[in-house]
Design an enzyme around this catalytic site. Structure first.
Site, short mmCIF file in Angstrom:
data_model
loop_
_atom_site.label_atom_id
_atom_site.label_comp_id
_atom_site.label_asym_id
_atom_site.label_seq_id
_atom_site.Cartn_x
_atom_site.Cartn_y
_atom_site.Cartn_z
N HIS A 35 0.83 -1.21 0.00
CA HIS A 35 0.00 0.00 0.00
C HIS A 35 0.87 1.27 0.00
O HIS A 35 0.58 2.22 -0.71
CB HIS A 35 -0.97 -0.01 1.18
N LYS A 36 1.93 1.24 0.79
CA LYS A 36 2.82 2.41 0.85
C LYS A 36 3.48 2.61 -0.51
O LYS A 36 3.57 3.73 -1.01
CB LYS A 36 3.87 2.19 1.94
#
Lengths: 291, 207
Positions: free
Chosen positions: B36-37
């Site tokens: 996600h990052k």
């Protein structure tokens, strides 16, 4: 000195894949309390099915095999350095055999070591010399989801109206359970340490979790608080997985440590339902017992 | 039990409400903290330049996520040496850590469903209303059982994130979950939070 690598590997396999009988029994009791057809009951049915399947197939109960936390109680004459290297070798082998997930990540680079080793804290090994001839190794696998909802309070806490006594302890523990909601994989087990410094309090809160579900607290006053906290935590209605339901907490374990006059910490380690803890005893003649 | 097959239509998503159990058959992509990052930093906020195989991985996951499902999961995988991958244990991880990212990831990639545990917050709930999409709660810790529903590992992206953090493309059959956040703005997690807070307040008032 005996080489215990293979025996420790079996301890890791057993811990990761076969939930202790006292915990499984508690899950069945929790199931009996949930309404037929409810999401909470469905969650517990799935959990129990998974426990049975993991045992039959020797696969991890939970994919998050956590930080391996070892407690080694050794008689005089054993080398703790050699024991540590045997534990490390067993952990590497257990990772290859998929009993453990590679879980050790360099906090600066983000790189996963791939074999569950990494510095002197991964795996975590505590050593303590004991009288007698038997060596005991206890292992706990505690996943990150429940570790993340662990919390430490410094009393007094005016927001919760919690003072420096057991009534104050009760309030912060209930607050911790509410804050955790279903995030720690409820129904959980609470390990609570009163006192200590910040570090020792966290350690002791986990050590309290080695006590079996049906083993009473040696201090009756703390035992009474444990019973009350479990009952009141369940009144919160958070339920299995946070779906809402009757069982939020299956048990509470409280221990007390001496503290500084200035400090009054209460530390809560939340253990998920996948309460993986096992013990091996090595007798003088080299035979090994697992429980 | 509602049987869902990917891709899941908007109509099906709108017909589902919190509390309803589902069984999913089809393809999904795992993705958790590092993924996600990486998606946010590299392709959505663009505060880091793509490097290595970033662009290749991005192009490959786009069609998988378009109208698809993302599963918050860090599996135990066998066959790493031979690349004949097999999921051994694959329960959900705690979803709330992705709350800062999830809504934006859903919008950017047109993700329809998020699978995890513990529920998510208002930003993701908002994105579920817009998409329309939903949050499906798998049973935390039920790793061996869920792994048996993973019939095939179709591929993996960003394996350098480590086995738990890589994005695995998996084919599932009858993957069990419960809708706990729906496309109508309802969240079972918000309801339980609110109810339990009232009980907590009453308990704190007692000695």
């Amino acid at each position: 000195m005996l080489d215990l690598t293979q025996q420790i590997l079996e301890l890791v396999r057993l811990t990761s894949t076969d939930l202790p009988p006292d915990v499984e029994k508690a899950l069945h009791q929790a199931l009996d309390h949930e309404q037929p057809g409810s999401a909470a009951r469905g969650a517990l049915e799935t959990i129990i099915k998974n426990v049975e399947l993991s045992r039959a197939n020797s696969t991890p109960i939970c994919q998050d095999t956590g930080t391996p936390i070892f407690y080694v109680y050794y008689p005089a004459g054993w080398s703790t350095r050699q024991l540590r290297s045997q534990i490390e070798a067993a952990v590497v082998e257990a990772t290859k055999k998929s009993y453990l997930r590679p879980n050790s990540v360099d906090s600066l680079t983000g790189k996963n070591s791939g074999n569950n080793l990494g510095g002197s804290y991964f795996p975590t090994v505590h050593f303590e010399e004991v009288d007698g001839n038997t060596l005991t190794i206890e292992l706990m696998l505690k996943g990150g989801g429940c570790e993340n909802v662990g919390i430490q309070y410094s009393l007094p806490n005016s927001q919760l109206g919690a003072g420096r006594d057991l009534a104050g302890v009760r309030k912060v523990v209930l607050d911790a359970v509410h804050k955790a909601q279903g995030q720690g994989c409820a129904p959980g087990i609470l390990g609570v340490a009163i006192g200590g410094d910040r570090g020792s309090s966290y350690y002791a809160s986990k050590e309290a979790l080695f006590r079996k579900m049906d083993e009473p607290n040696s201090n009756p006053e703390l035992g009474a608080l444990e019973t009350r906290l479990t009952e009141e935590a369940n009144q919160l209605g958070i339920g299995p997985m946070g779906f809402g339901g009757e069982t939020t907490v299956m048990g509470t374990r409280i221990t007390a440590l001496n503290r500084l006059p200035a400090s009054f910490f209460v530390t809560i380690s939340y253990m998920c339902w996948a309460y993986r803890r096992r013990k091996m005893t090595v007798f003088r003649d080299g035979t090994v017992k697992y429980e | 039990m509602h049987e869902l097959t990917t891709p899941i239509s908007d109509e099906t998503i709108r017909s589902l409400h919190v509390g309803e159990p589902v069984a999913i058959t089809g393809v999904m992509l795992t993705g958790r903290d590092a993924a996600h990052k990486w998606m946010i930093d590299t392709f959505i906020k663009k505060n880091r330049q793509p490097e290595g195989d970033d662009l290749e991985a991005y192009e490959a996951i786009k069609p998988l996520l378009n109208g698809g499902l993302i599963y918050h999961c860090g599996p135990v995988v066998a066959g790493l040496d031979t690349k004949e991958y097999r999921f051994v244990a694959a329960g959900p991880t705690t979803s709330i850590r992705e709350e800062p990212y999830q809504g934006d990831v859903m919008r950017h990639f047109h993700v329809k469903g998020v699978i995890g545990k513990g529920g998510m917050g208002t930003k993701t709930l908002q994105a579920c209303q817009e998409a329309p999409g939903f949050y499906l709660h798998a049973i935390g810790g039920a790793a061996s059982l869920i792994a048996q529903t993973v019939v095939k590992v179709l591929g993996v992206y960003k394996l350098e994130f480590g086995v738990p953090e890589a994005m695995w493309v998996i084919q599932v059959k009858d993957f069990p979950a419960v809708v706990t956040m729906d496309s109508h703005g309802q969240s079972q997690h918000a309801v339980v939070e609110e109810k339990s807070k009232k009980v907590l307040e009453a308990l704190l008032a007692k000695h």
